[in-house]
Design a protein around this motif. Structure first.
Motif, PDB file in Angstrom:
ATOM      1  N   SER A 213       0.808  -1.225   0.000  1.00 33.81           N
ATOM      2  CA  SER A 213       0.000   0.000   0.000  1.00 33.81           C
ATOM      3  C   SER A 213       0.834   1.265   0.000  1.00 33.81           C
ATOM      4  N   LEU A 214       0.206   2.321  -0.483  1.00 34.45           N
ATOM      5  CA  LEU A 214       0.780   3.656  -0.340  1.00 34.45           C
ATOM      6  C   LEU A 214       0.336   4.181   1.013  1.00 34.45           C
ATOM      7  N   ALA A 215       1.239   4.824   1.736  1.00 37.56           N
ATOM      8  CA  ALA A 215       0.895   5.420   3.025  1.00 37.56           C
ATOM      9  C   ALA A 215       1.593   6.764   3.153  1.00 37.56           C
TER      10      ALA A 215
ATOM     11  N   VAL B  46       9.979   4.430   8.693  1.00 33.00           N
ATOM     12  CA  VAL B  46      10.527   5.609   9.372  1.00 33.00           C
ATOM     13  C   VAL B  46      11.001   6.679   8.393  1.00 33.00           C
ATOM     14  N   ALA B  47      10.987   6.363   7.088  1.00 31.47           N
ATOM     15  CA  ALA B  47      11.525   7.291   6.088  1.00 31.47           C
ATOM     16  C   ALA B  47      10.889   8.683   6.121  1.00 31.47           C
ATOM     17  N   PRO B  48       9.532   8.794   6.217  1.00 32.30           N
ATOM     18  CA  PRO B  48       8.962  10.155   6.245  1.00 32.30           C
ATOM     19  C   PRO B  48       9.410  10.955   7.471  1.00 32.30           C
ATOM     20  N   ARG B  49       9.379  10.303   8.644  1.00 32.67           N
ATOM     21  CA  ARG B  49       9.784  10.990   9.864  1.00 32.67           C
ATOM     22  C   ARG B  49      11.252  11.400   9.808  1.00 32.67           C
ATOM     23  N   ALA B  50      12.075  10.572   9.160  1.00 34.27           N
ATOM     24  CA  ALA B  50      13.502  10.854   9.060  1.00 34.27           C
ATOM     25  C   ALA B  50      13.804  11.884   7.964  1.00 34.27           C
ATOM     26  N   GLY B  51      12.757  12.320   7.274  1.00 37.98           N
ATOM     27  CA  GLY B  51      12.962  13.323   6.231  1.00 37.98           C
ATOM     28  C   GLY B  51      13.533  12.756   4.936  1.00 37.98           C
ATOM     29  N   LEU B  52      13.506  11.423   4.800  1.00 45.38           N
ATOM     30  CA  LEU B  52      14.053  10.787   3.596  1.00 45.38           C
ATOM     31  C   LEU B  52      13.040  10.710   2.466  1.00 45.38           C
ATOM     32  N   ALA B  53      11.762  10.762   2.818  1.00 41.03           N
ATOM     33  CA  ALA B  53      10.720  10.605   1.807  1.00 41.03           C
ATOM     34  C   ALA B  53       9.448  11.315   2.249  1.00 41.03           C
ATOM     35  N   ASP B  54       8.534  11.554   1.301  1.00 43.86           N
ATOM     36  CA  ASP B  54       7.254  12.201   1.615  1.00 43.86           C
ATOM     37  C   ASP B  54       6.172  11.173   1.881  1.00 43.86           C
ATOM     38  N   ALA B  55       6.346   9.987   1.289  1.00 40.53           N
ATOM     39  CA  ALA B  55       5.356   8.912   1.425  1.00 40.53           C
ATOM     40  C   ALA B  55       6.092   7.594   1.361  1.00 40.53           C
ATOM     41  N   ILE B  56       5.386   6.508   1.657  1.00 38.67           N
ATOM     42  CA  ILE B  56       6.001   5.188   1.516  1.00 38.67           C
ATOM     43  C   ILE B  56       5.068   4.249   0.749  1.00 38.67           C
ATOM     44  N   CYS B  57       5.657   3.170   0.235  1.00 37.96           N
ATOM     45  CA  CYS B  57       4.884   2.102  -0.361  1.00 37.96           C
ATOM     46  C   CYS B  57       5.426   0.831   0.290  1.00 37.96           C
ATOM     47  N   ASP B  58       4.638   0.247   1.204  1.00 35.94           N
ATOM     48  CA  ASP B  58       5.161  -0.896   1.969  1.00 35.94           C
ATOM     49  C   ASP B  58       4.056  -1.911   2.229  1.00 35.94           C
ATOM     50  N   LEU B  59       4.465  -3.072   2.716  1.00 40.92           N
ATOM     51  CA  LEU B  59       3.511  -4.120   3.031  1.00 40.92           C
ATOM     52  C   LEU B  59       2.746  -3.785   4.287  1.00 40.92           C
TER      53      LEU B  59
ATOM     54  N   ILE C 217      -2.012  -1.104  -3.690  1.00 41.81           N
ATOM     55  CA  ILE C 217      -1.578  -1.285  -5.082  1.00 41.81           C
ATOM     56  C   ILE C 217      -1.383  -2.750  -5.458  1.00 41.81           C
ATOM     57  N   TYR C 218      -1.301  -3.650  -4.483  1.00 43.17           N
ATOM     58  CA  TYR C 218      -1.096  -5.072  -4.798  1.00 43.17           C
ATOM     59  C   TYR C 218      -1.528  -5.915  -3.616  1.00 43.17           C
ATOM     60  N   ARG C 219      -2.281  -7.001  -3.881  1.00 43.34           N
ATOM     61  CA  ARG C 219      -2.672  -7.927  -2.808  1.00 43.34           C
ATOM     62  C   ARG C 219      -1.908  -9.230  -2.970  1.00 43.34           C
TER      63      ARG C 219
END
Ligand code: PRP
Ligand code: ZN
Ligand code: MG
Length: 225
Positions: free
Chosen positions: A107-109, A157-170, A188-190
């Motif tokens: 999913s996108l989060a 943790v990427a958004p909080r760490a300032g590495l990314a604006d969003a994530i795509c993870d399980l 995006i995928y099941r």
């Protein structure tokens, strides 16, 4: 005559699929001593060796014929297929059967205070993921440009760490997202766990063994329904 080659099955060493994979073998009547911290575990009552490796390595091990069979998440399998196709490497495998565990979604989060309306809200932003191929394929179908940030772990943790604006993870229970102040905005995928086989032909003995094992696996799954 050379000694018969034992059937080699790769499973995840530790992670979401390992316990269920081991339980499935146990329910199929396989006696495997998995207590020791060893890469290879021998089945005591059938000519089978269990290789315990990182889940991400399993599709490649099966595609390269290093092992005969593997249990892996469809998400990991599909990602490896996309990567290999893009590099013109072989992706041949046989899908034997979809299993009844390991259900999750990719999913996108985004951070809870992110004003998300549609995937378009992520245009030109940075998205951290372990699944760049699946993410790119989805964003391409939506016609959205973005910057992919590849991380093999701790994606949440990427958004909080300032590495990314969003994530795509399980996501499975959603606990990881919640603990990190993120909200799931798009699936995006099941995925489920699946049993895959190398294209290399098996010996007659091992093919017969695999056929018996498949019948037992199907029996075990039916008994649970
Ligand atoms: C996934 C994902 C999260 C967690 C989400 O990792 O990266 O960390 O599961 O689950 P939840 O919604 O129940 O909290 P996974 O266990 O697949 O391990 P891996 O990333 O190390 O392969
Ligand atoms: Zn993994
Ligand atoms: Mg994880």
């Amino acid at each position: 005559m050379p000694e018969q080659q034992r059937l080699r099955i790769a499973i995840q060493k530790s992670g979401r699929l390992s316990k269920d994979s081991q339980l499935m073998f146990k329910n199929c009547g396989m006696k495997v001593n998995l207590r020791e911290q060893r890469l290879i575990a021998h089945c005591e009552n059938m000519p089978i060796d269990i290789l315990r490796v990182r889940d991400d390595d399993i599709p490649g091990l099966v595609m390269d014929g290093v092992v005969d069979i593997g249990i892996v998440g469809e998400n990991v399998l599909e990602e490896e297929m996309l990567l290999r196709s893009s590099q013109n490497e072989p992706t041949d495998i046989k899908q034997l059967c979809r299993l009844d565990f390991g259900g999750c979604r990719l999913s996108l989060a985004v951070p809870e205070d992110f004003d998300y309306i549609s995937p378009q809200s992520l245009a030109d932003l940075r998205i951290a993921t372990t699944y760049p191929g699946l993410l790119k394929r989805y964003m391409d179908t939506q016609g959205i440009d973005f910057t992919g940030i590849m991380l093999t772990g701790s994606v949440e943790v990427a958004p909080r760490a300032g590495l990314a604006d969003a994530i795509c993870d399980l996501v499975s229970t959603g606990a990881t997202l919640e603990a990190n102040g993120l909200k799931e905005v798009d699936v995006i995928y099941r995925s489920k766990a699946t049993l895959i086989q190398s294209k290399n032909p098996l010996s007659d003995e091992n093919q017969a063994l695999l056929n018996r094992l498949l019948l037992r696996i199907q029996g075990v799954m039916q008994a649970k329904e």
